[in-house]
Scaffold this motif. Structure first.
Motif, mmCIF file in Angstrom:
data_model
loop_
_atom_site.group_PDB
_atom_site.id
_atom_site.type_symbol
_atom_site.label_atom_id
_atom_site.label_comp_id
_atom_site.label_asym_id
_atom_site.label_seq_id
_atom_site.Cartn_x
_atom_site.Cartn_y
_atom_site.Cartn_z
ATOM 1 N N PRO A 194 103.386 34.027 -43.500
ATOM 2 C CA PRO A 194 102.363 35.033 -43.214
ATOM 3 C C PRO A 194 101.671 35.537 -44.471
ATOM 4 C CG PRO A 194 104.373 35.515 -42.001
ATOM 5 C CD PRO A 194 104.701 34.420 -42.972
ATOM 6 N N PRO A 195 100.406 35.896 -44.362
ATOM 7 C CA PRO A 195 99.695 36.444 -45.520
ATOM 8 C C PRO A 195 100.250 37.808 -45.900
ATOM 9 C CG PRO A 195 98.381 36.693 -43.530
ATOM 10 C CD PRO A 195 99.567 35.860 -43.151
ATOM 11 N N GLY A 196 100.354 38.049 -47.199
ATOM 12 C CA GLY A 196 100.830 39.334 -47.669
ATOM 13 C C GLY A 196 102.222 39.669 -47.204
ATOM 14 N N ALA A 197 103.104 38.677 -47.171
ATOM 15 C CA ALA A 197 104.476 38.871 -46.702
ATOM 16 C C ALA A 197 105.416 38.011 -47.527
ATOM 17 C CB ALA A 197 104.603 38.522 -45.217
ATOM 18 N N LEU A 198 106.690 38.366 -47.488
ATOM 19 C CA LEU A 198 107.733 37.596 -48.166
ATOM 20 C C LEU A 198 108.433 36.728 -47.135
ATOM 21 C CD1 LEU A 198 109.729 36.816 -50.398
ATOM 22 C CD2 LEU A 198 110.898 38.997 -50.030
ATOM 23 N N THR A 199 108.314 35.429 -47.300
ATOM 24 C CA THR A 199 108.985 34.469 -46.435
ATOM 25 C C THR A 199 110.103 33.804 -47.224
ATOM 26 O OG1 THR A 199 107.004 34.020 -45.118
ATOM 27 C CG2 THR A 199 108.730 32.349 -45.073
ATOM 28 N N ALA A 200 111.310 33.827 -46.687
ATOM 29 C CA ALA A 200 112.462 33.194 -47.335
ATOM 30 C C ALA A 200 112.650 31.795 -46.760
ATOM 31 C CB ALA A 200 113.717 34.029 -47.118
ATOM 32 N N LEU A 201 112.736 30.821 -47.647
ATOM 33 C CA LEU A 201 113.044 29.445 -47.273
ATOM 34 C C LEU A 201 114.534 29.247 -47.486
ATOM 35 C CD1 LEU A 201 111.969 26.588 -46.494
ATOM 36 C CD2 LEU A 201 111.670 26.176 -48.949
ATOM 37 N N VAL A 202 115.276 29.032 -46.414
ATOM 38 C CA VAL A 202 116.731 28.954 -46.520
ATOM 39 C C VAL A 202 117.217 27.625 -45.957
ATOM 40 C CG1 VAL A 202 116.919 31.464 -46.314
ATOM 41 C CG2 VAL A 202 117.201 30.053 -44.275
ATOM 42 N N GLY A 203 118.438 27.273 -46.337
ATOM 43 C CA GLY A 203 119.053 26.045 -45.861
ATOM 44 C C GLY A 203 120.163 25.638 -46.804
ATOM 45 N N PRO A 204 121.073 24.777 -46.364
ATOM 46 C CA PRO A 204 122.201 24.349 -47.202
ATOM 47 C C PRO A 204 121.734 23.577 -48.428
ATOM 48 C CG PRO A 204 122.506 23.712 -44.894
ATOM 49 C CD PRO A 204 121.098 24.145 -45.036
#
Length: 274
Positions: free
Chosen positions: A42-52
């Motif tokens: 999303p614009p103006g947001a913190l997105t976490a990319l997670v995974g092993p």
């Protein structure tokens, strides 16, 4: 637990804006390390990319940053096709803080941060006042004023990480990509870095950060994207996405979410399946 603490978002994924990745495939030889990944940040947001470990997070970030060429797929930022942009224009929009990246040249911290202004400078000539101000502001934001005159090769891993974050801030990006930005940092520095990322999103920057710590992802991110064996298997608000069932499937752990009595933020409790 409040919707804010749970990282809920009301973003309409049908709108333009932010980062949109479609069918992104990255190969090493004949092996796809990222396999037809489709997701939005999303614009103006913190997105976490997670995974092993080995899920493909670093490879995905490098492709979006333009450091590696994908085998297939599209990447759009605020409607613009990143793949169609020249390197200079792309660097004005996208900054990338790699894990453990750095330089072995004996450059001062100020000089390293100044490299973030390269996309804006003339081919010949020294830095202008605007760039000097941008470097000063980036150094202050990253909290590294005390390191300014030090050589980067003489810094600890955590100090180098903060310098590289400052270099990215000096670029004034619309999209900030980070590969394990809390790596090497002590707990106080981790919280300071995440607070800074939240402030940047408040200024309209789209942030996509690979994080190993699911507790930090749930407590600080607006959205999460879960990568497993190169594929996106889930995305959305953190607690709605990082369910106990998904954590069993992806991480092979038994997990439940608790609430921090001081902050109300989610805390992960996990144990082995067997």
């Amino acid at each position: 637990m409040s919707a804010e603490a749970a990282g809920a978002t009301s973003w309409d994924r049908s709108r333009d804006g932010g980062l949109r990745v479609a069918d992104l495939t990255v190969r090493i030889g004949d092996r796809p390390v990222v396999d037809a990944a489709t997701f939005s940040a999303p614009p103006g947001a913190l997105t976490a990319l997670v995974g092993p470990n080995g899920a493909g997070k670093s490879s995905l970030l490098r492709a979006v940053a333009g450091a590696d060429r994908p085998a297939a797929g599209t990447m759009r930022l605020d409607g613009a096709d990143l793949g169609a942009l020249g390197r200079r224009e792309r660097a004005r929009r996208v900054a990338f803080v790699e894990q453990d990246a750095g330089t072995e040249l004996p450059l001062s911290v100020e000089a390293v941060v100044g490299l973030g202004r390269t996309p804006y400078g003339a081919l010949l000539g020294g830095p202008d006042r605007e760039s000097a101000d941008a470097v000063d502001a980036a150094i202050a934001s990253a909290g590294i004023e005390h390191l300014r005159g030090r050589e980067i090769t003489r810094l600890s891993g955590g100090e180098r990480q903060r310098v590289l974050l400052a270099r990215a801030l000096a670029q004034h990006p619309r999209l900030l990509l980070l590969d394990e930005p809390t790596n090497h940092l002590d707990i106080a520095a981790q919280l300071a870095a995440l607070t800074l990322l939240r402030r940047l999103t408040g200024e309209g920057v789209t942030v996509l950060a690979a994080l190993h710590d699911l507790g930090l992802a749930a407590a600080w991110a607006d959205d999460v994207v879960v990568l497993h064996a190169g594929r996106v298997v889930a995305e959305g608000a953190p607690l709605a996405t990082l369910t106990p069932e998904l954590l069993v499937e992806v991480y092979r752990v038994r997990a439940s979410w608790l609430s921090d009595p001081a902050t109300g933020r989610p805390v992960l409790a996990a144990s082995p399946l067997a």
